[in-house]
Design a protein around this motif. Structure first.
Motif, PDB file in Angstrom:
ATOM      1  N   ASP A   1       0.858  -1.192   0.000  1.00  0.00           N
ATOM      2  CA  ASP A   1       0.000   0.000   0.000  1.00  0.00           C
ATOM      3  C   ASP A   1       0.891   1.237   0.000  1.00  0.00           C
ATOM      4  N   TYR A   2       0.977   1.876  -1.159  1.00  0.00           N
ATOM      5  CA  TYR A   2       1.777   3.111  -1.223  1.00  0.00           C
ATOM      6  C   TYR A   2       0.926   4.260  -1.751  1.00  0.00           C
ATOM      7  N   GLY A   3      -0.402   4.091  -1.565  1.00  0.00           N
ATOM      8  CA  GLY A   3      -1.318   5.171  -1.900  1.00  0.00           C
ATOM      9  C   GLY A   3      -1.623   5.312  -3.370  1.00  0.00           C
ATOM     10  N   MET A   4      -1.268   4.312  -4.173  1.00  0.00           N
ATOM     11  CA  MET A   4      -1.539   4.385  -5.598  1.00  0.00           C
ATOM     12  C   MET A   4      -2.340   3.173  -6.035  1.00  0.00           C
TER      13      MET A   4
ATOM     14  N   ILE B   1       2.435  -8.427  -3.683  1.00  0.00           N
ATOM     15  CA  ILE B   1       1.783  -7.892  -4.878  1.00  0.00           C
ATOM     16  C   ILE B   1       1.964  -6.378  -4.868  1.00  0.00           C
ATOM     17  N   LEU B   2       2.448  -5.854  -5.996  1.00  0.00           N
ATOM     18  CA  LEU B   2       2.619  -4.410  -6.165  1.00  0.00           C
ATOM     19  C   LEU B   2       1.569  -3.943  -7.169  1.00  0.00           C
ATOM     20  N   PRO B   3       0.446  -3.399  -6.647  1.00  0.00           N
ATOM     21  CA  PRO B   3      -0.597  -2.944  -7.567  1.00  0.00           C
ATOM     22  C   PRO B   3      -0.257  -1.535  -8.057  1.00  0.00           C
TER      23      PRO B   3
ATOM     24  N   GLY C   1      10.707   4.419   1.448  1.00  0.00           N
ATOM     25  CA  GLY C   1      11.696   3.365   1.622  1.00  0.00           C
ATOM     26  C   GLY C   1      11.228   2.029   1.081  1.00  0.00           C
ATOM     27  N   LEU C   2      10.056   2.031   0.446  1.00  0.00           N
ATOM     28  CA  LEU C   2       9.529   0.762  -0.064  1.00  0.00           C
ATOM     29  C   LEU C   2      10.324   0.278  -1.283  1.00  0.00           C
ATOM     30  N   SER C   3      10.959   1.196  -2.016  1.00  0.00           N
ATOM     31  CA  SER C   3      11.790   0.768  -3.155  1.00  0.00           C
ATOM     32  C   SER C   3      12.893  -0.170  -2.692  1.00  0.00           C
TER      33      SER C   3
END
Lengths: 252, 211
Positions: free
Chosen positions: B6-9, B42-44, B60-62
């Motif tokens: 969850d990165y807001g996108m 999963i990277l949506p 820092g998720l990268s």
């Protein structure tokens, strides 16, 4: 290549599907989830839910419908009707709908299209246009409030403007053809489809499978929406698709 | 357990509902340390490449994603989430991607070689064609999938192309390298085909744990 899409439209009032008839496979034709599943199994490519509730309570119920449908359905669906603000869009999209459709609200405040597109991406924002031919104008005029109120807008110009503002798709309803079952408005659909760079969904006038063929081939529509012919079982999504395949129109 | 980043996108709801339909346990998190514990990620994502990379970098998720993939743990990028796995994009200026796969993200030109116009976004159902066998495609027949995008991966390493479709240009639809996968279409909206692909991904993540 991309297929042409067939999109059944369901009117929902206070959480119940109206105009739906009793299909043998369904225990409850008023249940949006059961209807959605039925159309999904028939091969519908997407669904549109139009909230025609007049009350605040009815609108709240729509969010429950959206959530229940989203939990069940593995194809995209759009929700329209009564969406007037970014907050309304957030409510619907965060509850699980894939797209929102803006009609009167977009005419009143065009900036809403941009706000929605910036927040969610253009692909989530469908601009619905109700069009009626105007002999004085020599073109089609945009109507709002469910087709009751004429505006000063020319349909082609408004469609182009909507694209500039960030619309991802146009849902184009011909008021002249709607309910007549004599076919989609080919001239209008072709004019709008040629004028914009985004997909156009034709609506209004579907009476048989041939009408879908015409609107895809002559009308240059990317998708076609119909309500009563599917609800009243005059034909089915599966039958329309079989016919289109025979005529070498690419469908799923 | 599958972790959804969850990165807001993007629409996390559809992906999570699809996992629920498959009866696969999952959690949604924005925290690197929690996501590192997942068996598969999963990277949506929908929206702009630039905004997405900014958020992944700021949070820092990268680095977490690179570390996770570096350990050989399964990750699936969906739609924009797949594009982010590549080297970069020219959407809203040049942006550097996660660089886990070789290729660049380009906009559909909207014009064919002979000057004909076509519509962008590429929106709707398109026929997939498999180009290689892969665990993720196991027992999945070539069928239609639901796409919504204006950018596609170009100049990519052909060895990682698993499935494609055609929209005036060749569109990479499924990519994979080891346990890292990407799908340009939305499996969570692609009916039975999509559910099978998600099932295969979650099986991969599960098997890694039990073996």
């Amino acid at each position: 290549m991309l297929t042409k899409r067939i999109i059944p439209c369901l009117d929902v009032k206070d959480g119940r599907v109206v105009k739906g008839i009793q299909f043998v496979q369904l225990q409850d034709a008023g249940d949006p989830v059961q209807m959605a599943r039925f159309y999904d199994e028939q091969g519908a490519d997407e669904l549109v839910f139009l909230d025609i509730s007049a009350s605040v309570e009815g609108r709240k119920t729509m969010l429950e419908v959206v959530q229940a449908v989203a939990a069940e359905l593995a194809i995209p669906f759009t929700v329209g009707g009564g969406i007037n603000s970014l907050e309304d869009m957030k409510g619907i999209l965060r509850t699980g709908a894939d797209k929102v459709s803006l009609n009167t609200a977009a005419v009143k405040s065009p900036n809403l299209i941009t706000e929605g597109a910036n927040f969610f991406g253009s692909q989530c924002i469908v601009v619905a246009i109700d069009a009626k031919y105007d002999s004085e104008l020599g073109s089609w005029r945009v109507y709002t409030h469910g087709g009751r109120i004429p505006t000063d807008l020319d349909v082609i110009k408004w469609a182009r403007k909507a694209v500039e503002l960030g619309a991802g798709e146009i849902l184009l309803t011909s008021m002249d053809s709607d309910g007549e079952k004599s076919g989609f408005n080919i001239e209008l659909t072709r004019a709008v489809s040629k004028a914009v760079s985004i997909p156009v969904i034709a609506s209004g006038g579907a009476g048989c499978a041939e009408h879908f063929l015409d609107v895809f081939t002559k009308g240059k529509a990317d998708a076609a929406l119909a309500a009563s012919i599917f609800h009243y079982k005059e034909t089915s999504v599966a039958e329309v698709k079989t016919f289109l395949k025979e005529k070498e129109v690419l469908v799923r | 357990m599958i972790g959804i980043i969850d990165y807001g996108m993007g629409n996390l709801f559809s992906v999570s509902k699809a996992l629920e339909r498959l009866d696969v346990p999952y959690f949604i998190s924005e925290k690197a340390e929690e996501l590192m514990m997942a068996n598969g990620l999963i990277l949506p994502g929908v929206g702009s490449f630039k905004d997405a990379m900014e958020r992944l970098n700021e949070t820092g998720l990268s680095s977490m994603i690179k570390e996770f993939v570096g350990l050989g743990k399964p990750l699936l990028g969906i739609c924009l989430g797949m594009q982010l796995l590549f080297e970069g994009s020219k959407e809203n200026g040049e942006t550097i991607g996660l660089g886990l796969l070789t290729g660049y993200v380009e906009k559909f030109p909207g014009v064919t070689a002979d000057g004909g116009r076509y519509k962008v976004p590429h929106m709707g159902w398109n026929q997939l064609v498999w180009t290689q066998s892969s665990l993720i495609l196991q027992q999945v027949e070539e069928d239609y999938a639901y796409f919504v995008h204006s950018y596609y991966v170009d100049r990519m390493d052909k060895d990682i192309l698993l499935g494609k479709c055609s929209y005036n240009v060749e569109v990479p639809a499924v990519v994979g390298n080891g346990n890292l996968f990407g799908m340009q279409f939305h499996p969570e909206k692609s009916s039975k085909l999509g559910m099978k692909l998600l099932r295969n991904f979650t099986e991969l993540a599960r098997e890694r744990v039990t073996t």
